[in-house]
Design an enzyme around this catalytic site. Structure first.
Site, PDB file in Angstrom:
ATOM      1  N   TYR A 141      47.284 -33.713  63.479  1.00 26.69           N
ATOM      2  CA  TYR A 141      47.677 -32.626  62.565  1.00 26.69           C
ATOM      3  C   TYR A 141      47.836 -33.183  61.148  1.00 26.69           C
ATOM      4  O   TYR A 141      47.334 -32.606  60.169  1.00 26.69           O
ATOM      5  CB  TYR A 141      48.970 -31.982  63.057  1.00 26.69           C
ATOM      6  CG  TYR A 141      49.470 -30.838  62.207  1.00 26.69           C
ATOM      7  CD1 TYR A 141      48.785 -29.624  62.166  1.00 26.69           C
ATOM      8  CD2 TYR A 141      50.624 -30.964  61.435  1.00 26.69           C
ATOM      9  CE1 TYR A 141      49.234 -28.573  61.382  1.00 26.69           C
ATOM     10  CE2 TYR A 141      51.090 -29.915  60.654  1.00 26.69           C
ATOM     11  CZ  TYR A 141      50.397 -28.723  60.619  1.00 26.69           C
ATOM     12  OH  TYR A 141      50.851 -27.682  59.839  1.00 26.69           O
TER      13      TYR A 141
ATOM     14  N   SER B  95      50.724 -29.062  54.342  1.00 20.84           N
ATOM     15  CA  SER B  95      51.969 -29.293  55.084  1.00 20.84           C
ATOM     16  C   SER B  95      52.698 -30.495  54.498  1.00 20.84           C
ATOM     17  O   SER B  95      52.060 -31.440  54.012  1.00 20.84           O
ATOM     18  CB  SER B  95      51.669 -29.567  56.556  1.00 20.84           C
ATOM     19  OG  SER B  95      52.830 -30.027  57.216  1.00 20.84           O
TER      20      SER B  95
HETATM   21  P1  NDP Z   1      50.834 -18.860  63.122  1.00 19.43           P
HETATM   22  O1  NDP Z   1      50.243 -19.459  64.361  1.00 19.43           O
HETATM   23  O2  NDP Z   1      52.143 -18.197  63.199  1.00 19.43           O
HETATM   24  O3  NDP Z   1      49.771 -17.856  62.466  1.00 19.43           O
HETATM   25  C1  NDP Z   1      48.473 -18.324  62.278  1.00 19.43           C
HETATM   26  C2  NDP Z   1      47.619 -17.281  61.605  1.00 19.43           C
HETATM   27  O4  NDP Z   1      46.310 -17.846  61.462  1.00 19.43           O
HETATM   28  C3  NDP Z   1      47.474 -16.027  62.408  1.00 19.43           C
HETATM   29  O5  NDP Z   1      47.290 -14.922  61.568  1.00 19.43           O
HETATM   30  C4  NDP Z   1      46.206 -16.296  63.219  1.00 19.43           C
HETATM   31  O6  NDP Z   1      45.517 -15.098  63.530  1.00 19.43           O
HETATM   32  C5  NDP Z   1      45.393 -17.102  62.235  1.00 19.43           C
HETATM   33  N1  NDP Z   1      44.478 -17.988  62.927  1.00 19.43           N
HETATM   34  C6  NDP Z   1      44.764 -18.940  63.835  1.00 19.43           C
HETATM   35  N2  NDP Z   1      43.631 -19.490  64.298  1.00 19.43           N
HETATM   36  C7  NDP Z   1      42.626 -18.852  63.651  1.00 19.43           C
HETATM   37  C8  NDP Z   1      41.228 -18.948  63.703  1.00 19.43           C
HETATM   38  N3  NDP Z   1      40.616 -19.787  64.534  1.00 19.43           N
HETATM   39  N4  NDP Z   1      40.494 -18.137  62.919  1.00 19.43           N
HETATM   40  C9  NDP Z   1      41.090 -17.240  62.083  1.00 19.43           C
HETATM   41  N5  NDP Z   1      42.414 -17.103  61.998  1.00 19.43           N
HETATM   42  C10 NDP Z   1      43.166 -17.896  62.777  1.00 19.43           C
HETATM   43  O7  NDP Z   1      50.859 -20.069  62.079  1.00 19.43           O
HETATM   44  P2  NDP Z   1      51.776 -20.270  60.765  1.00 19.43           P
HETATM   45  O8  NDP Z   1      51.897 -19.004  60.037  1.00 19.43           O
HETATM   46  O9  NDP Z   1      52.977 -21.012  61.164  1.00 19.43           O
HETATM   47  O10 NDP Z   1      50.863 -21.292  59.946  1.00 19.43           O
HETATM   48  C11 NDP Z   1      50.025 -20.901  58.877  1.00 19.43           C
HETATM   49  C12 NDP Z   1      49.608 -22.148  58.104  1.00 19.43           C
HETATM   50  O11 NDP Z   1      50.774 -22.805  57.621  1.00 19.43           O
HETATM   51  C13 NDP Z   1      48.852 -23.177  58.948  1.00 19.43           C
HETATM   52  O12 NDP Z   1      47.826 -23.760  58.171  1.00 19.43           O
HETATM   53  C14 NDP Z   1      49.920 -24.202  59.273  1.00 19.43           C
HETATM   54  O13 NDP Z   1      49.378 -25.482  59.509  1.00 19.43           O
HETATM   55  C15 NDP Z   1      50.741 -24.170  57.981  1.00 19.43           C
HETATM   56  N6  NDP Z   1      52.093 -24.669  58.130  1.00 19.43           N
HETATM   57  C16 NDP Z   1      52.988 -24.045  58.971  1.00 19.43           C
HETATM   58  C17 NDP Z   1      54.270 -24.545  59.083  1.00 19.43           C
HETATM   59  C18 NDP Z   1      55.295 -23.923  59.985  1.00 19.43           C
HETATM   60  O14 NDP Z   1      56.342 -24.555  60.214  1.00 19.43           O
HETATM   61  N7  NDP Z   1      55.083 -22.712  60.499  1.00 19.43           N
HETATM   62  C19 NDP Z   1      54.698 -25.732  58.335  1.00 19.43           C
HETATM   63  C20 NDP Z   1      53.694 -26.291  57.494  1.00 19.43           C
HETATM   64  C21 NDP Z   1      52.445 -25.767  57.397  1.00 19.43           C
HETATM   65  P3  NDP Z   1      45.064 -14.733  65.030  1.00 19.43           P
HETATM   66  O15 NDP Z   1      46.288 -14.537  65.849  1.00 19.43           O
HETATM   67  O16 NDP Z   1      44.264 -13.502  64.851  1.00 19.43           O
HETATM   68  O17 NDP Z   1      44.228 -15.891  65.491  1.00 19.43           O
END
Ligand code: NDP
Length: 246
Positions: free
Chosen positions: A155, A141
């Site tokens: 975070y 991030s």
């Molecule tokens: P979302 O919450 O939209 O999606 C998260 C994804 O990760 C889902 O597919 C979810 O699946 C999966 N996930 C969450 N918890 C778990 C778990 N315990 N085990 C396995 N899978 C899991 O998040 P984003 O797409 O926004 O974020 C993705 C990455 O990008 C993260 O690492 C986040 O920190 C990073 N990021 C995001 C930003 C943003 O603005 N969106 C900015 C900077 C970084 P399920 O529903 O099945 O749990």
């Protein structure tokens, strides 16, 4: 020929958001893709079906990133299915926000388990199945470089750990020509951080570009780093943040 034909990839947290965009794009580029998820079985199944309809190949593996044994088994399952893992994308992550005095111990342990410990576990297991020349891509991030508001310390801690891990790991794996890089997104429109959510106005005020990013834009950078042209990039943090850190 698509740029990743013959490659196999594992994306953690691939059922929704940025991870789902990465899964789709890697499959479109010809890679065979496994992805993990914890709760969103319906979205995961739909993604697998859509990719198959488009002529690609993907498998979804239910594995909670907070459960290290499950993560290790998921990596082994993907490796057995494809015989190898050329590309690992550590994407699964959660956000815990709040003033340091209010963060609960169990929330701290949970974000460490998902955002940090599972990255170690998935990486350690994946490199055992990764041929020379492989790729490891972390979704970190911009907040490891810049955390311009209060409440994000924990975070930022997790994403800072991932950036430091990237650099050390690049040294470990350089002799095998495996590259390790940290993508650092700014605000990207997902369920975790919707472009019409309560933080949007604050975010846009901090950015050079007055819009949220799209999962597809992050997926494009992943595809580049996973591909043959990016073989000389390793140990790097690459911002894709609409000028959040400018
Ligand atoms: P979302 O919450 O939209 O999606 C998260 C994804 O990760 C889902 O597919 C979810 O699946 C999966 N996930 C969450 N918890 C778990 C778990 N315990 N085990 C396995 N899978 C899991 O998040 P984003 O797409 O926004 O974020 C993705 C990455 O990008 C993260 O690492 C986040 O920190 C990073 N990021 C995001 C930003 C943003 O603005 N969106 C900015 C900077 C970084 P399920 O529903 O099945 O749990």
């Amino acid at each position: 020929m698509a740029s990743l034909t013959g490659k196999s990839a594992l994306v953690t947290g691939g059922s929704r958001g940025i991870g789902a965009a990465i899964v789709q794009r890697l499959a479109k580029e010809g890679a065979r893709v496994a992805f993990t998820y914890s709760a969103s079985s319906e979205q995961a199944n739909r993604l697998v079906e859509q990719i198959a309809k488009d002529g690609g190949e993907a498998i979804g593996i239910k594995a909670d990133a907070a459960d290290q044994a499950a993560v290790r088994e998921a990596v082994q399952q993907a490796a057995n299915h494809f015989d190898k893992i050329d590309i690992l994308v550590n994407n699964a992550g959660i956000i815990v926000l709040g003033p340091i005095t209010d963060i609960k111990e169990e929330d701290f342990q949970r974000i460490l388990a998902i955002n940090v410990h599972s990255v170690f576990t998935a990486t350690q297991e994946a490199v055992r199945h990764m041929p020379d020349g492989g790729r490891i891509i972390h979704i970190g991030s911009v907040n490891s470089d810049r955390m311009p508001f209060a409440g994000g310390s924990v975070y930022a801690l997790t994403k800072g750990a991932i950036f430091s891990f990237t650099k050390g790991l690049a040294r470990d794996l350089g002799p095998r020509n495996i590259t390790v890089n940290n993508i650092q997104p700014g605000p990207v429109d997902t369920d975790a951080n919707p472009a019409n959510g309560p933080f949007a106005e604050t975010m846009l005020g901090l950015m050079a570009l007055k819009r949220y990013g799209k999962g597809e834009e992050i997926a494009g950078l992943v595809t580049y780093l996973a591909g043959p042209e990016a073989g000389y990039i390793t140990g790097a943090g690459i911002l894709i943040d609409g000028g959040f850190d400018a």
